[in-house]
Design a protein around this motif. Structure first.
Motif, PDB file in Angstrom:
ATOM      1  N   ILE A 136      -8.118  -4.317 -33.992  1.00  0.00           N
ATOM      2  CA  ILE A 136      -9.210  -4.889 -33.194  1.00  0.00           C
ATOM      3  C   ILE A 136      -9.490  -4.004 -31.985  1.00  0.00           C
ATOM      4  N   ARG A 137      -8.441  -3.552 -31.318  1.00  0.00           N
ATOM      5  CA  ARG A 137      -8.618  -2.671 -30.156  1.00  0.00           C
ATOM      6  C   ARG A 137      -9.309  -1.366 -30.552  1.00  0.00           C
ATOM      7  N   ALA A 161     -12.820   0.018 -29.070  1.00  0.00           N
ATOM      8  CA  ALA A 161     -12.905   1.346 -28.457  1.00  0.00           C
ATOM      9  C   ALA A 161     -13.952   2.215 -29.137  1.00  0.00           C
ATOM     10  N   SER A 162     -14.132   2.062 -30.439  1.00  0.00           N
ATOM     11  CA  SER A 162     -15.115   2.889 -31.139  1.00  0.00           C
ATOM     12  C   SER A 162     -16.520   2.288 -31.088  1.00  0.00           C
ATOM     13  N   GLY A 185     -11.973   5.904 -25.513  1.00  0.00           N
ATOM     14  CA  GLY A 185     -11.309   5.971 -26.805  1.00  0.00           C
ATOM     15  C   GLY A 185     -10.072   5.109 -26.859  1.00  0.00           C
ATOM     16  N   PHE A 186      -9.258   5.381 -27.865  1.00  0.00           N
ATOM     17  CA  PHE A 186      -8.045   4.598 -28.104  1.00  0.00           C
ATOM     18  C   PHE A 186      -6.875   5.568 -28.225  1.00  0.00           C
ATOM     19  N   GLU A 187      -5.842   5.337 -27.428  1.00  0.00           N
ATOM     20  CA  GLU A 187      -4.719   6.262 -27.384  1.00  0.00           C
ATOM     21  C   GLU A 187      -3.454   5.511 -26.961  1.00  0.00           C
ATOM     22  N   ASN A 188      -2.337   5.804 -27.611  1.00  0.00           N
ATOM     23  CA  ASN A 188      -1.051   5.162 -27.268  1.00  0.00           C
ATOM     24  C   ASN A 188      -1.160   3.637 -27.232  1.00  0.00           C
ATOM     25  N   ILE A 230      -6.811   0.898 -25.095  1.00  0.00           N
ATOM     26  CA  ILE A 230      -8.188   1.346 -24.923  1.00  0.00           C
ATOM     27  C   ILE A 230      -8.229   2.116 -23.606  1.00  0.00           C
ATOM     28  N   LYS A 231      -8.681   3.362 -23.654  1.00  0.00           N
ATOM     29  CA  LYS A 231      -8.747   4.206 -22.461  1.00  0.00           C
ATOM     30  C   LYS A 231     -10.140   4.101 -21.837  1.00  0.00           C
ATOM     31  N   THR A 232     -10.171   3.869 -20.535  1.00  0.00           N
ATOM     32  CA  THR A 232     -11.436   3.743 -19.820  1.00  0.00           C
ATOM     33  C   THR A 232     -11.451   4.687 -18.619  1.00  0.00           C
ATOM     34  N   ARG A 233     -12.664   4.884 -18.112  1.00  0.00           N
ATOM     35  CA  ARG A 233     -12.859   5.750 -16.944  1.00  0.00           C
ATOM     36  C   ARG A 233     -13.963   5.123 -16.101  1.00  0.00           C
TER      37      ARG A 233
END
Length: 85
Positions: free
Chosen positions: A14-15, A19-20, A46-49, A52-55
């Motif tokens: 789901i995450r 993210a995509s 994106g999605f990492e580790n 969901i990575k945000t900025r």
């Protein structure tokens, strides 16, 4: 019965979909004077580790308004849509 591992796999799937599928998040909030303002604009990178990575691109600062804190990284969709950056 399904185990805890299945739950984590589903949550991760789901995450990844979020993210995509989401590019930008806009956080609206109500101010003391009851008006609504954009408080933050965040890029989903994106999605990492397993996260969901945000900025954060813009953040509301009292007395200054919406202040840019970073540059947009993922510009491909805008360019394909004909937006000049």
């Amino acid at each position: 019965s399904r185990g805890l591992g299945d739950v984590y796999k589903r949550q991760e799937a789901i995450r990844r979909q979020i993210a995509s599928g989401v590019d930008i998040l806009v956080h609206l909030g109500r101010m003391r004077d009851k008006s609504r303002k954009v408080l933050e604009i965040t890029e989903v990178c994106g999605f990492e580790n397993h996260e969901i990575k945000t900025r954060t691109l813009y953040r509301w600062q009292e007395g200054k308004g919406l202040v840019q804190t970073a540059q947009l990284l993922n510009r491909e969709k805008l360019v394909r849509a004909g937006v000049e950056l």
